[in-house]
Scaffold this active site. Structure first.
Site: not given
Length: 295
Positions: A273, A108
């Site tokens: 994610h 991320d």
């Protein structure tokens, strides 16, 4: 509160041009720097780090503005949280620990810091792994309705006038847990101790810093990225992404990264994610194989 790591892991605070950067170090062998994303801390690697430490020196760092690292107050322009600034922090951390050259894995926001680090100081990076991202410049250039709905937080957090800071500050625990629940699909459940750690660290200063991080991404970072348009990342790149994540469902991830780097490989993993927490064994295996072949 902190997550347990093997006794060989030690906590340190390194001065990066006046900003203390908190890190945890363990293992022995070729150095690997692990960087986390939003809204988390180094604790996202708590499953992966002990396994990697069997044959690497592993450095888990809190990015500036996150975790137990320093959180400078943002200023107009958000230079304090430009990825160039955040990447320089990590170079200084690794040099302070005695490592001039090292591998980087970033999830991320940490992947974006790693990308900038590999562009700005390519001689320091032996290999770069980016988890569940495409380059910021590509994401903004191809933003559409689906992006706006799926990644609405990019625009919300970048809003000015103190709006996201005030709204998130009203219930930061809800914000963190809601974001994480919405982006998890199968695999290992979140460790409650890890979630508690994220909540503990998400104080008023962290909220302000993380909003500045996203404002920088939509401003100064894009300026830097445009200046580097066409310049490829030199170290080899491993891209990992969740097959159920927005990134996995939206982009041809390898093709995108091939426009930004010369040597790219990668794969999707069965998760959403948060790869290091949802599929820690597969992430560990992929990173270990990649770093061993590019040490």
């Amino acid at each position: 509160m902190s997550l347990p790591l093997p006794a060989s892991f030690t906590r340190r605070s390194v001065d990066a041009d006046g900003v203390p950067i908190h890190c945890v170090v363990g293992g022995s062998g070729p150095p690997v720097l692990l960087l986390h994303g939003y809204p988390q801390t180094h604790a996202i690697w708590h499953h992966v780090a002990p396994a990697l430490a069997e044959d690497h020196t592993v450095v888990l760092a809190d990015l500036r503005g996150y975790g137990d690292s320093g959180k400078p107050a943002p200023s107009p322009g958000d230079a304090e949280y430009a990825k160039r600034t955040m990447a320089r922090d990590q170079v200084l951390v690794m040099r302070s620990l005695g490592f001039e050259r090292f591998a980087v894995a970033g999830h991320d926001r940490g992947g974006r810091v790693g990308h900038r680090l590999a562009l700005d100081v390519p001689e320091a990076v032996s290999a770069l792994a980016v988890l569940d991202i495409v380059p910021t410049r590509h994401a903004f250039a191809h933003a559409d309705r689906e992006f706006g709905l799926g990644y609405y937080h990019w625009f919300f957090l970048a809003a000015g006038g103190g709006i996201p800071e005030r709204l998130i500050g009203a219930d930061p625990e809800f914000w963190i847990t809601a974001r994480m629940r919405a982006r998890h699909h199968g695999g290992t459940p979140f460790d409650p101790a890890a979630v508690a750690e994220y909540v503990r660290c998400f104080d008023e200063a962290a909220i302000a810093a993380s909003c500045s991080d996203y404002r920088a991404a939509a401003g100064l970072d894009l300026t830097h990225d445009e200046e580097d348009a066409g310049r490829a990342v030199l170290p080899p790149v491993l891209a990992l992404w969740g097959e159920h994540s927005f990134v996995g469902r939206t982009y041809d991830v390898l093709r995108v990264w091939q426009d930004y780097a010369g040597d790219v490989r990668g794969q999707a993993l069965p998760c959403d994610h948060y790869l290091p927490e949802e599929q820690p064994e597969q992430v560990t295996a992929a990173l270990r194989g990649f770093f061993r072949s590019n040490g």
